[in-house]
Structures are given as C-alpha cells and as structure tokens.
Design a protein around this motif. Structure first.
Motif, PDB file in Angstrom:
ATOM      1  N   HIS A 210       0.924  -1.228  -0.101  1.00  0.00           N
ATOM      2  CA  HIS A 210      -0.058   0.015  -0.053  1.00  0.00           C
ATOM      3  C   HIS A 210       0.984   1.262   0.057  1.00  0.00           C
ATOM      4  O   HIS A 210       0.574   2.342  -0.780  1.00  0.00           O
ATOM      5  CB  HIS A 210      -0.942  -0.085   1.252  1.00  0.00           C
ATOM      6  N   ASP A 215      -0.990   4.307  -1.691  1.00  0.00           N
ATOM      7  CA  ASP A 215      -2.630   3.930  -0.970  1.00  0.00           C
ATOM      8  C   ASP A 215      -2.648   4.640   0.296  1.00  0.00           C
ATOM      9  O   ASP A 215      -2.328   3.748   1.132  1.00  0.00           O
ATOM     10  CB  ASP A 215      -3.380   2.833  -1.404  1.00  0.00           C
ATOM     11  N   ASP A 217      -4.902   5.580   2.529  1.00  0.00           N
ATOM     12  CA  ASP A 217      -6.037   5.136   3.154  1.00  0.00           C
ATOM     13  C   ASP A 217      -5.860   3.558   3.510  1.00  0.00           C
ATOM     14  O   ASP A 217      -6.064   3.426   4.773  1.00  0.00           O
ATOM     15  CB  ASP A 217      -7.491   5.173   2.531  1.00  0.00           C
ATOM     16  N   SER A 218      -5.519   3.129   2.730  1.00  0.00           N
ATOM     17  CA  SER A 218      -5.316   1.401   2.926  1.00  0.00           C
ATOM     18  C   SER A 218      -4.112   1.467   3.761  1.00  0.00           C
ATOM     19  O   SER A 218      -4.232   0.298   4.644  1.00  0.00           O
ATOM     20  CB  SER A 218      -5.272   0.828   1.489  1.00  0.00           C
ATOM     21  N   LEU A 221      -5.164   1.956   7.510  1.00  0.00           N
ATOM     22  CA  LEU A 221      -6.070   0.918   7.957  1.00  0.00           C
ATOM     23  C   LEU A 221      -5.425  -0.142   8.382  1.00  0.00           C
ATOM     24  O   LEU A 221      -5.631  -0.725   9.390  1.00  0.00           O
ATOM     25  CB  LEU A 221      -6.934   0.612   6.821  1.00  0.00           C
TER      26      LEU A 221
END
Length: 261
Positions: A210, A215, A217-218, A221
């Motif tokens: 990620h 990425d 957001d990922s 998370l």
C-alpha cells in the motif's frame, strides 16, 4: 608576621592546582564509567533480563560493573530520572514494575500515530529497505529465545521508524521512537518470559504494498489493524508473564469496583 601570612598563602596557592587537577581528572572518569554502567543496566532492564520488581543495592551494582560509588550513583540517577528504577530509602533500589496500564497507554498512542505516519509515508518509501527489515523480522536464528526476541525487536523497530522517517515529520518520528523503546520492554517481558516469538502474520507485507502504491487510506487502515492485533497479543503475554513471575499483580479494576477504568 605579615611575611608568614604571605608565605602560608603562597603555599596554599601552590597546592590548589594539584587538588583541582586531580578532581578534574577524576570526574570525567567517574562519569564515563557511570554512563557505561547506565547503558548496560538499561539494556538489561529493557530486555527484561532484570525483571520488573527486582531489588538491588548500590553495593551489588558496584561489584557487578566494577565501578566506584560516584559512578554507581551517576548510573542509578540516570535510570531513576528515566523511570527505569526507583529508590527505596534504606532498602536500595527496585526495577520499575510493568503494569497492564503501561501496555494500554503505549499501544493507545501507537494506534493514533502509526496510521498518521503511514498516511504521510504513502508513495515516499524505499521498498527495498522495508523489505529487508521485514525479512529480518521474520528471520529465525538458532540462538536462545531471549536473543531471538532482541533481533526481532530491533528489526521491527527499524521497520516502523523507516515509515515514520519517510513521512517527513520529525516530531512524529521522535515520539514513535520513544514509544517503540517503551514497547521493547513490554514485548521482552511478554514474549521473552513466555519463550515464544511474536507472529506478525502478513501485516508488514500488506503495508509495504500500500505504501509503495501510494494508497494512504489502505496503508493507514493496515497500520491501525496491525497495532491493534499486536497489542492484544502483547497484553495476553504480559499478563501471563506477570502471573508466572509474581512480579506485580496485573489487576485492572472497573468503575463498578470503584477504580479507574
């Protein structure tokens, strides 16, 4: 008589430089040895080779590290200032205990800061560097479990700090560095005493993918999920170790019982 007073003053003046020089030479040596003893004791405490709650005296420290009283007190003063030991008047010192609250606090902060670091590092990391650290986290070496934990903790710390460094926030980096130092002692107590190695599954690998892809957001998370999972594993092992070593009762009172949550 005036001449005699003048002669005495001259003799006193001549003797002062010798005493002052001896003091100047002695202080750095005591400080150097005290700092060396501090470094060694700190590593012993963080790695839980000196278990939480262990009691000791100045004489024992002096004998173990072959240092004088001045050096010993320098080392113990630094350890006390950083919260690693506490003084017990007329009874020596005690290695500061580890509690369930310590685990909760360290991981509560990591759960907020690690996702923030992951967001900032997205698209800015060195994939090869992170993969080397990830492989080191997984590497199993043919040494006793305590050393395996040490190697894991060093590699794991490097992995998370590499992400924080890529985020480019110096204050975030320094704060996480301190939290990871505190976590080292918790993990050493939990997993080292229990004789097992932490299992991080595939979280690091997913984070790398990620982060490289940008990425944010990922990545954030996965970072949060990783810290939550590792917190639960560490909490379980720390509680077991505290019970096994009978160092401190891992009791968490509830509001209903009149204690803090």
């Amino acid at each position: 008589m005036p001449e005699q007073r003048g002669a005495m003053t001259t003799r006193d003046d001549r003797s002062r430089p010798a005493r002052s020089m001896a003091t100047v030479l002695a202080v750095p040596d005591a400080t150097r040895k005290g700092n060396q003893a501090y470094d060694l004791m700190r590593r012993e405490i963080v790695a839980c080779r000196l278990l939480p709650g262990t009691r000791f005296t100045e004489a024992e420290v002096m004998e173990r590290f072959e240092i004088g009283k001045a050096s010993c007190r320098i080392a113990l003063q630094r350890l006390a200032q950083e919260g690693f030991v506490s003084s017990m008047p007329r009874h020596g010192y005690r290695v500061s205990p580890v509690t369930v609250k310590d685990v909760d606090e360290v991981f509560a902060l990591r759960m907020e800061l690690e996702p923030l670091a992951a967001r900032g590092a997205a698209g800015r990391v060195n994939r090869a560097h992170l993969e080397r650290l990830e492989q080191a986290c997984r590497r199993k070496i043919t040494v006793e479990m305590g050393n395996q934990i040490d190697f894991f903790l060093e590699a794991n710390r490097g992995f998370h700090l590499a992400i924080a460094a890529a985020a480019g926030n110096g204050r975030l980096y320094r704060t996480l560095s301190g939290l990871l130092d505190e976590m080292t002692r918790l993990v050493a107590l939990g997993f080292g005493v229990q004789g097992v190695r932490p299992n991080i599954e595939n979280d690091h690998t997913a984070m790398i993918e990620h982060l490289v892809a940008g990425d944010a957001d990922s990545a954030a998370l996965v970072a949060r999920r990783h810290v939550e999972t590792f917190r639960d594993m560490t909490l379980e092992k720390v509680i077991a170790s505290l019970r096994d070593t009978a160092v401190v009762a891992p009791v968490r009172t509830s509001r209903a019982e009149g204690g803090e949550p």
